[in-house]
Motif scaffolding. Structure first.
Motif, PDB file in Angstrom:
ATOM      1  N   HIS A 194      -9.491  -9.363   4.033  1.00  0.00           N
ATOM      2  CA  HIS A 194      -9.175  -7.956   3.742  1.00  0.00           C
ATOM      3  C   HIS A 194      -8.458  -7.795   2.393  1.00  0.00           C
ATOM      4  O   HIS A 194      -8.729  -6.848   1.653  1.00  0.00           O
ATOM      5  CB  HIS A 194      -8.313  -7.402   4.886  1.00  0.00           C
ATOM      6  CG  HIS A 194      -7.578  -6.158   4.559  1.00  0.00           C
ATOM      7  ND1 HIS A 194      -8.204  -4.951   4.363  1.00  0.00           N
ATOM      8  CD2 HIS A 194      -6.244  -5.918   4.382  1.00  0.00           C
ATOM      9  CE1 HIS A 194      -7.293  -4.020   4.082  1.00  0.00           C
ATOM     10  NE2 HIS A 194      -6.102  -4.585   4.085  1.00  0.00           N
ATOM     11  N   SER A 211      -9.764  -1.740   6.262  1.00  0.00           N
ATOM     12  CA  SER A 211      -8.741  -1.577   7.303  1.00  0.00           C
ATOM     13  C   SER A 211      -8.748  -0.151   7.833  1.00  0.00           C
ATOM     14  O   SER A 211      -9.043   0.088   8.999  1.00  0.00           O
ATOM     15  CB  SER A 211      -7.360  -1.930   6.759  1.00  0.00           C
ATOM     16  OG  SER A 211      -7.127  -1.224   5.543  1.00  0.00           O
ATOM     17  N   HIS A 221      -0.070  -5.405  -2.225  1.00  0.00           N
ATOM     18  CA  HIS A 221      -0.768  -5.360  -0.939  1.00  0.00           C
ATOM     19  C   HIS A 221      -0.920  -6.778  -0.378  1.00  0.00           C
ATOM     20  O   HIS A 221      -0.661  -7.032   0.801  1.00  0.00           O
ATOM     21  CB  HIS A 221      -2.126  -4.681  -1.162  1.00  0.00           C
ATOM     22  CG  HIS A 221      -3.014  -4.663   0.027  1.00  0.00           C
ATOM     23  ND1 HIS A 221      -4.190  -5.360   0.084  1.00  0.00           N
ATOM     24  CD2 HIS A 221      -2.893  -4.034   1.231  1.00  0.00           C
ATOM     25  CE1 HIS A 221      -4.776  -5.155   1.248  1.00  0.00           C
ATOM     26  NE2 HIS A 221      -4.004  -4.353   1.974  1.00  0.00           N
ATOM     27  N   HIS A 247       0.643  -8.423   3.110  1.00  0.00           N
ATOM     28  CA  HIS A 247      -0.138  -9.181   4.092  1.00  0.00           C
ATOM     29  C   HIS A 247       0.357 -10.615   4.242  1.00  0.00           C
ATOM     30  O   HIS A 247       0.105 -11.246   5.266  1.00  0.00           O
ATOM     31  CB  HIS A 247      -1.627  -9.120   3.748  1.00  0.00           C
ATOM     32  CG  HIS A 247      -2.258  -7.841   4.215  1.00  0.00           C
ATOM     33  ND1 HIS A 247      -2.788  -7.690   5.475  1.00  0.00           N
ATOM     34  CD2 HIS A 247      -2.386  -6.633   3.610  1.00  0.00           C
ATOM     35  CE1 HIS A 247      -3.253  -6.460   5.623  1.00  0.00           C
ATOM     36  NE2 HIS A 247      -3.014  -5.790   4.497  1.00  0.00           N
TER      37      HIS A 247
END
Ligand SMILES: [Fe+2]
Length: 415
Positions: free
Chosen positions: A48, A78, A139, A143
């Motif tokens: 992702h 997502s 980002h 994660h």
């Protein structure tokens, strides 16, 4: 002097490397499972975060870019409806194919293209995308934290209680006595301003009035929280918010997540396995409802996010972060001033997650990053022992639904 392009490329390489290094202790089977709808498989995190660069940078800004597999656009989206439909979140653990090897090949495909983009894009194109690339790296860092919190939960759900890796033994020590730090009333500015990176939800900077308040100089410890548990805190509805009491009954909470009542005493599950509960360490993995009930029991309250930021804005960003490799909150040191603002555990605030006055989400699909979640969630401040160091700052607004316990979240008292 290094130019912006070289600097961004270097950051890109190091952030992407960090994610992969976090996966080094994993066996193939560990990558695939999803222990609950809120958690994602490690493999999905790897894919992702690459999908993000493919979708928002390469597909838009690199002429001739060819996706490795066009089906990944659906599989690894997502929640960006403006991009298109997506695979159901609770079913991420069912994606046995692409394999772990395929996902690494996908990462390398995206990384190669990103390296080329960062080296070769013409100046106006680079200019146009440099913010989105920085956003993509932040980002990735979010994660990285989720990868470890999700793995911890997956290992916890396994009756064998496997460990992520071995950590050095830490001897238990006594907690330092709690001190209160006073802050006077006044109008102060909070929120992000300036050229450093921040998420859209941290802006605009605006003025708030704060009445005089006090903050506890350190986080609430396991030992203190254990007193709440043993004195029947989980049996007294008068200490709990209505939704909190319902959640406590529905979920049958009797202690924080990852606590186990053993023989002779309480134990705690960590990424390094099960071990005795250390009384001086900060309590962690509590819901907003538990934090709120504890604060009421202790004759205090949770801070507002404005109070937290007013207290933190002049304090250097130091603490036990992801890079310090403990992956577990540690006890406060001897310092007498405010401590444990960052690292160790996030801190619940009593502020609902909502827009700052004049807030504008990013344009286009990336406007879905933060703004659409501004309902039904509470703000958390600080950073945890699995947050990357460069990801922490005083204006950072994290947010989770009040029932959530699997993140590294603790309690700082206010009054
Ligand atoms: Fe994401």
């Amino acid at each position: 002097m290094k130019n912006a392009r070289a600097e961004l490329l270097e950051t890109y390489r190091s952030v992407r490397r960090m994610t992969e290094s976090l996966c080094e202790p994993l066996e193939t089977e560990d990558y695939v499972i999803q222990s609950m709808p809120d958690a994602s498989p490690a493999k999905w995190h790897l894919a992702h975060t690459s999908w993000f660069f493919e979708t928002f940078v390469l597909a838009k800004g690199m002429p001739g870019y060819r996706p490795l597999d066009p089906r990944y656009r659906y599989l690894f989206n997502s929640y960006y409806y403006a991009v298109g439909p997506m695979h159901a979140r609770p079913e991420r653990g069912l994606i046995s194919r692409p394999t772990v090897g395929d996902v690494y090949a996908y990462r390398h495909h995206v990384d190669e293209a990103m390296h080329r983009f960062l080296e070769e894009a013409d100046p106006p194109t680079f200019e146009r995308f440099s913010f989105v690339i920085t956003l993509g790296l932040n980002h990735c860092q979010q994660h990285q934290e989720l990868l470890l919190t999700d793995l911890k939960h997956a290992f916890w759900k396994n009756p064998l209680l496997p460990t992520y890796r071995k950590y050095p033994h830490i001897a238990a020590k006594d907690a330092v006595p709690l001190r209160w730090i006073e802050f006077g009333e006044g109008v102060r500015a909070i929120g992000h301003a300036g050229h450093e990176f921040a998420f859209d939800n941290e802006s605009p900077r605006h003025r708030v009035f704060a009445a005089p308040f006090q903050l506890a100089h350190r986080l609430v410890t396991n030992g203190e929280y254990l007193e709440f548990v043993t004195s029947g805190g989980y049996e007294k509805p008068e200490l709990w918010l209505s939704d909190g009491w319902n959640a406590r009954l529905e979920e049958n909470w009797n202690a924080p997540l990852y606590w186990l009542k053993g023989d002779p005493g309480w134990q705690q599950f960590t990424l390094g396995g099960l071990r005795e509960l250390h009384p001086a360490e900060p309590v962690c993995h509590v819901s907003y409802y538990e934090a709120d009930a504890y604060a009421r029991w202790a004759g205090a309250r949770l801070p507002t996010e404005a109070e937290w930021e007013i207290a933190a804005m002049d304090v250097p960003v130091t603490g036990r972060f992801l890079e310090s490799q403990h992956h577990h909150p540690g006890p406060a040191g001897e310092e007498r001033a405010l401590t444990q603002l960052y690292g160790d555990a996030w801190q619940w605030t009593q502020s609902a997650y909502s827009a700052y006055p004049g807030y504008k989400p990013l344009k286009g699909a990336l406007g879905e990053y933060n703004g659409k979640f501004m309902s039904g969630q509470m703000v958390l401040r600080g950073a945890s022992c699995v947050t990357p160091r460069s990801h922490a700052r005083s204006t950072y607004r994290n947010f989770f639904p009040p029932k959530m316990r699997w993140q590294f979240v603790g309690i700082r008292l206010a009054s």
